[in-house]
Design a protein around this motif. Structure first.
Motif, mmCIF file in Angstrom:
data_model
loop_
_atom_site.group_PDB
_atom_site.id
_atom_site.type_symbol
_atom_site.label_atom_id
_atom_site.label_comp_id
_atom_site.label_asym_id
_atom_site.label_seq_id
_atom_site.Cartn_x
_atom_site.Cartn_y
_atom_site.Cartn_z
ATOM 1 N N ALA A 21 0.854 -1.182 0.000
ATOM 2 C CA ALA A 21 0.000 0.000 0.000
ATOM 3 C C ALA A 21 0.885 1.226 0.000
ATOM 4 C CB ALA A 21 -0.903 0.005 1.230
ATOM 5 N N GLY A 22 0.530 2.203 -0.806
ATOM 6 C CA GLY A 22 1.350 3.403 -0.835
ATOM 7 C C GLY A 22 0.755 4.479 -1.707
ATOM 8 N N PHE A 23 1.535 5.547 -1.857
ATOM 9 C CA PHE A 23 1.052 6.753 -2.528
ATOM 10 C C PHE A 23 1.779 6.984 -3.848
ATOM 11 C CE2 PHE A 23 0.168 7.116 1.910
ATOM 12 C CZ PHE A 23 -1.073 7.749 1.971
ATOM 13 N N ALA A 24 1.005 7.306 -4.868
ATOM 14 C CA ALA A 24 1.586 7.666 -6.158
ATOM 15 C C ALA A 24 1.043 9.033 -6.534
ATOM 16 C CB ALA A 24 1.188 6.650 -7.219
ATOM 17 N N CYS A 25 1.848 9.793 -7.247
ATOM 18 C CA CYS A 25 1.352 11.091 -7.665
ATOM 19 C C CYS A 25 1.738 11.307 -9.116
ATOM 20 C CB CYS A 25 1.901 12.130 -6.704
ATOM 21 S SG CYS A 25 2.669 13.504 -7.407
ATOM 22 N N PHE A 26 0.788 11.780 -9.903
ATOM 23 C CA PHE A 26 1.040 12.058 -11.314
ATOM 24 C C PHE A 26 1.384 13.526 -11.493
ATOM 25 C CE2 PHE A 26 -1.982 8.398 -11.925
ATOM 26 C CZ PHE A 26 -0.988 7.522 -12.318
ATOM 27 N N LEU A 41 -7.945 5.018 -13.675
ATOM 28 C CA LEU A 41 -7.394 4.042 -12.734
ATOM 29 C C LEU A 41 -8.391 3.728 -11.618
ATOM 30 C CD1 LEU A 41 -3.730 5.305 -12.497
ATOM 31 C CD2 LEU A 41 -4.334 2.924 -12.923
ATOM 32 N N VAL A 42 -9.051 4.766 -11.114
ATOM 33 C CA VAL A 42 -9.972 4.584 -9.994
ATOM 34 C C VAL A 42 -11.319 4.084 -10.490
ATOM 35 C CG1 VAL A 42 -11.128 5.772 -8.087
ATOM 36 C CG2 VAL A 42 -8.791 6.345 -8.656
ATOM 37 N N GLY A 43 -11.642 4.429 -11.739
ATOM 38 C CA GLY A 43 -12.901 3.959 -12.309
ATOM 39 C C GLY A 43 -14.072 4.834 -11.933
ATOM 40 N N GLN A 44 -13.812 6.030 -11.426
ATOM 41 C CA GLN A 44 -14.898 6.951 -11.102
ATOM 42 C C GLN A 44 -14.327 8.348 -11.138
ATOM 43 O OE1 GLN A 44 -16.938 6.228 -7.437
ATOM 44 N NE2 GLN A 44 -17.594 8.333 -7.230
ATOM 45 N N LYS A 45 -15.164 9.309 -11.464
ATOM 46 C CA LYS A 45 -14.668 10.685 -11.560
ATOM 47 C C LYS A 45 -14.314 11.220 -10.180
ATOM 48 C CE LYS A 45 -15.684 15.117 -13.484
ATOM 49 N NZ LYS A 45 -16.268 15.855 -14.546
ATOM 50 N N VAL A 46 -13.037 11.466 -9.920
ATOM 51 C CA VAL A 46 -12.666 12.052 -8.636
ATOM 52 C C VAL A 46 -11.905 13.351 -8.814
ATOM 53 C CG1 VAL A 46 -12.712 10.119 -7.050
ATOM 54 C CG2 VAL A 46 -10.738 10.416 -8.501
ATOM 55 N N ALA A 47 -10.830 13.316 -9.585
ATOM 56 C CA ALA A 47 -10.070 14.548 -9.799
ATOM 57 C C ALA A 47 -10.875 15.395 -10.774
ATOM 58 C CB ALA A 47 -8.709 14.233 -10.390
ATOM 59 N N GLY A 62 -7.383 9.655 -5.418
ATOM 60 C CA GLY A 62 -8.215 8.545 -5.862
ATOM 61 C C GLY A 62 -7.579 7.280 -5.307
ATOM 62 N N ILE A 63 -8.372 6.262 -5.031
ATOM 63 C CA ILE A 63 -7.822 5.048 -4.429
ATOM 64 C C ILE A 63 -8.118 3.841 -5.320
ATOM 65 C CG2 ILE A 63 -7.827 3.569 -2.383
ATOM 66 C CD1 ILE A 63 -8.855 6.089 -0.856
ATOM 67 N N VAL A 64 -7.069 3.144 -5.696
ATOM 68 C CA VAL A 64 -7.222 1.924 -6.492
ATOM 69 C C VAL A 64 -7.132 0.733 -5.552
ATOM 70 C CG1 VAL A 64 -6.296 0.572 -8.416
ATOM 71 C CG2 VAL A 64 -6.055 3.068 -8.432
ATOM 72 N N HIS A 65 -8.228 -0.024 -5.465
ATOM 73 C CA HIS A 65 -8.245 -1.192 -4.573
ATOM 74 C C HIS A 65 -7.940 -2.454 -5.372
ATOM 75 C CE1 HIS A 65 -10.083 0.958 -1.188
ATOM 76 N NE2 HIS A 65 -10.809 1.591 -2.080
ATOM 77 N N ARG A 66 -6.958 -3.224 -4.912
ATOM 78 C CA ARG A 66 -6.670 -4.534 -5.501
ATOM 79 C C ARG A 66 -6.624 -5.529 -4.353
ATOM 80 N NH1 ARG A 66 -3.406 -4.660 -10.374
ATOM 81 N NH2 ARG A 66 -4.401 -3.226 -11.829
ATOM 82 N N PRO A 67 -6.858 -6.830 -4.637
ATOM 83 C CA PRO A 67 -6.780 -7.803 -3.540
ATOM 84 C C PRO A 67 -5.423 -7.756 -2.835
ATOM 85 C CG PRO A 67 -7.641 -8.832 -5.537
ATOM 86 C CD PRO A 67 -7.243 -7.447 -5.922
ATOM 87 N N ASP A 68 -4.358 -7.520 -3.595
ATOM 88 C CA ASP A 68 -3.015 -7.597 -3.001
ATOM 89 C C ASP A 68 -2.384 -6.232 -2.786
ATOM 90 O OD1 ASP A 68 -2.884 -7.029 -5.676
ATOM 91 O OD2 ASP A 68 -0.979 -8.067 -5.980
ATOM 92 N N LEU A 197 -4.537 1.138 3.659
ATOM 93 C CA LEU A 197 -4.563 2.352 4.476
ATOM 94 C C LEU A 197 -5.957 2.974 4.519
ATOM 95 C CD1 LEU A 197 -1.252 3.734 2.979
ATOM 96 C CD2 LEU A 197 -1.531 2.783 5.265
ATOM 97 N N TYR A 198 -6.825 2.552 3.608
ATOM 98 C CA TYR A 198 -8.191 3.077 3.572
ATOM 99 C C TYR A 198 -9.166 1.921 3.462
ATOM 100 C CZ TYR A 198 -6.302 7.719 2.737
ATOM 101 O OH TYR A 198 -5.634 8.906 2.862
ATOM 102 N N PRO A 199 -10.372 2.067 4.032
ATOM 103 C CA PRO A 199 -11.385 1.016 3.907
ATOM 104 C C PRO A 199 -11.738 0.771 2.439
ATOM 105 C CG PRO A 199 -12.153 2.798 5.358
ATOM 106 C CD PRO A 199 -10.822 3.209 4.822
ATOM 107 N N GLU A 200 -12.140 -0.440 2.143
ATOM 108 C CA GLU A 200 -12.430 -0.892 0.782
ATOM 109 C C GLU A 200 -13.332 0.051 -0.015
ATOM 110 O OE1 GLU A 200 -12.250 -3.118 -2.400
ATOM 111 O OE2 GLU A 200 -11.762 -4.389 -0.677
ATOM 112 N N GLY A 201 -14.387 0.584 0.618
ATOM 113 C CA GLY A 201 -15.358 1.369 -0.148
ATOM 114 C C GLY A 201 -14.866 2.750 -0.545
ATOM 115 N N ASP A 202 -13.810 3.232 0.085
ATOM 116 C CA ASP A 202 -13.375 4.608 -0.173
ATOM 117 C C ASP A 202 -12.770 4.765 -1.553
ATOM 118 O OD1 ASP A 202 -14.091 4.920 2.410
ATOM 119 O OD2 ASP A 202 -12.197 5.745 3.107
#
Length: 320
Positions: A21-26, A41-47, A62-68, A197-202
């Motif tokens: 888990a970590g932070f990326a910035c474009f 990447l997030v699959g929803q309009k956030v930025a 934006g948060i990208v959730h993957r199983p791993d 670092l964040y709950p799944e739904g976020d």
């Protein structure tokens, strides 16, 4: 690819895959495709995406959730040569963010030659030694294979010239959804090992009010060609569920102020007979309803906050 990650011995049975888990910035010059990529990447309009430079102002994640893995995308404001107090403060925010994230994705559009704006950012990046950097060539759907190959070589050269070692060079098209998943696959091994670092739904950790303000601001910027985007700030004063509404027919009252710097800008934002402001209200209300999943009553007022970009007290009040 990405086979360089060092696995440390742990007491866990080997069946367990490592969670990262970590932070990326474009980063990238205006219109390099950063926000569109974040959304893909997030699959929803956030930025917020706007065809004006320098409109993304808050650290929208934006948060990208993957199983791993969990990849948290931090959207820094554009780095630009400061002209005002706001400009200097933004640049400080940018440099601090770059030094704190786990990976930086440098976005360069495939359809434009590498220019002075790209070099300016690349030089800044070269000064940040520890953070791994991935070069992302965006908008690949706009060019043919030959032009893309030339751009990839140019990006490689730019790195050599400035002493940047790209961890990866990845071509993507966010609009055609090509290689977006691959980019996430390549960013994840660069993240540190650790729990989510964040709950799944976020999808974003921005308070809803900030996101609502950004949507209003984006709508207000559409079509205002002759005024700087910086001279509009939006503050959501309150968001309250309307009382005496049945549970199955809720209504959210949102009161927001649109701040401009000079009285002369008021007419531009409001438009003849209030038409522009009405359009802004309609457009942003639809976006807000989609974001919050509830009907909204939006009350918008335009106010003058004299030269707010240069006034530290005003900047603080407006959330900078």
């Amino acid at each position: 690819m990405g086979g360089m990650s060092v696995r440390t011995q742990s007491s866990e049975p080997p069946v367990e895959a490592v969670h990262r888990a970590g932070f990326a910035c474009f980063v990238g010059r205006p219109n390099a495709g950063k926000s569109t990529l974040t959304n893909a990447l997030v699959g929803q309009k956030v930025a917020i995406t706007s065809n004006r430079p320098q409109t993304t102002r808050h650290t929208v994640r934006g948060i990208v959730h993957r199983p791993d893995a969990q990849l948290i995308l931090v959207d820094t404001p554009g780095l630009h040569k400061p002209r005002t107090l706001l400009g200097e403060r933004l640049n400080d925010v940018v440099r601090t963010t770059w030094a704190e994230v786990d990976v930086i994705g440098f976005c360069l559009p495939a359809d434009q030659k590498i220019g002075p704006g790209d070099r300016f950012i690349a030089k800044e990046l070269a000064g940040i030694k520890k953070t791994p950097k991935v070069a992302v060539v965006t908008k690949t759907d706009l060019v043919d294979n030959k032009a893309l190959a030339e751009q990839l070589i140019a990006v490689d050269r730019l790195g050599q010239e400035l002493g940047i070692t790209w961890a990866e060079i990845v071509p993507v098209s966010a609009t055609a959804n090509q290689q977006v998943g691959l980019l996430a696959d390549l960013l994840i091994p660069l993240m540190p090992e650790g729990p989510a670092l964040y709950p799944e739904g976020d999808l974003t950790d921005e308070p809803e009010q900030v996101m609502v303000a950004e949507l209003i601001r984006e709508a207000a910027l559409e079509g205002v060609r002759d005024e700087l985007p910086h001279s509009i700030a939006v503050v959501v004063e309150e968001m309250l569920p309307r009382e005496d509404r049945p549970a199955d027919k809720p209504l959210l009252d949102i009161h927001a102020n649109l701040f401009i710097e000079r009285p002369s800008q008021k007419g531009i934002v409001i438009g003849p007979k209030g038409k522009r402001l009405k359009d802004v209200g309609v457009r942003s209300r639809k976006q807000i309803e989609a974001l919050l999943g509830t009907p909204v009553f939006l009350d918008l007022h335009v106010k003058v906050a004299k030269d707010w970009q240069r006034d530290p007290k005003q900047l603080r009040r407006l959330g900078f």
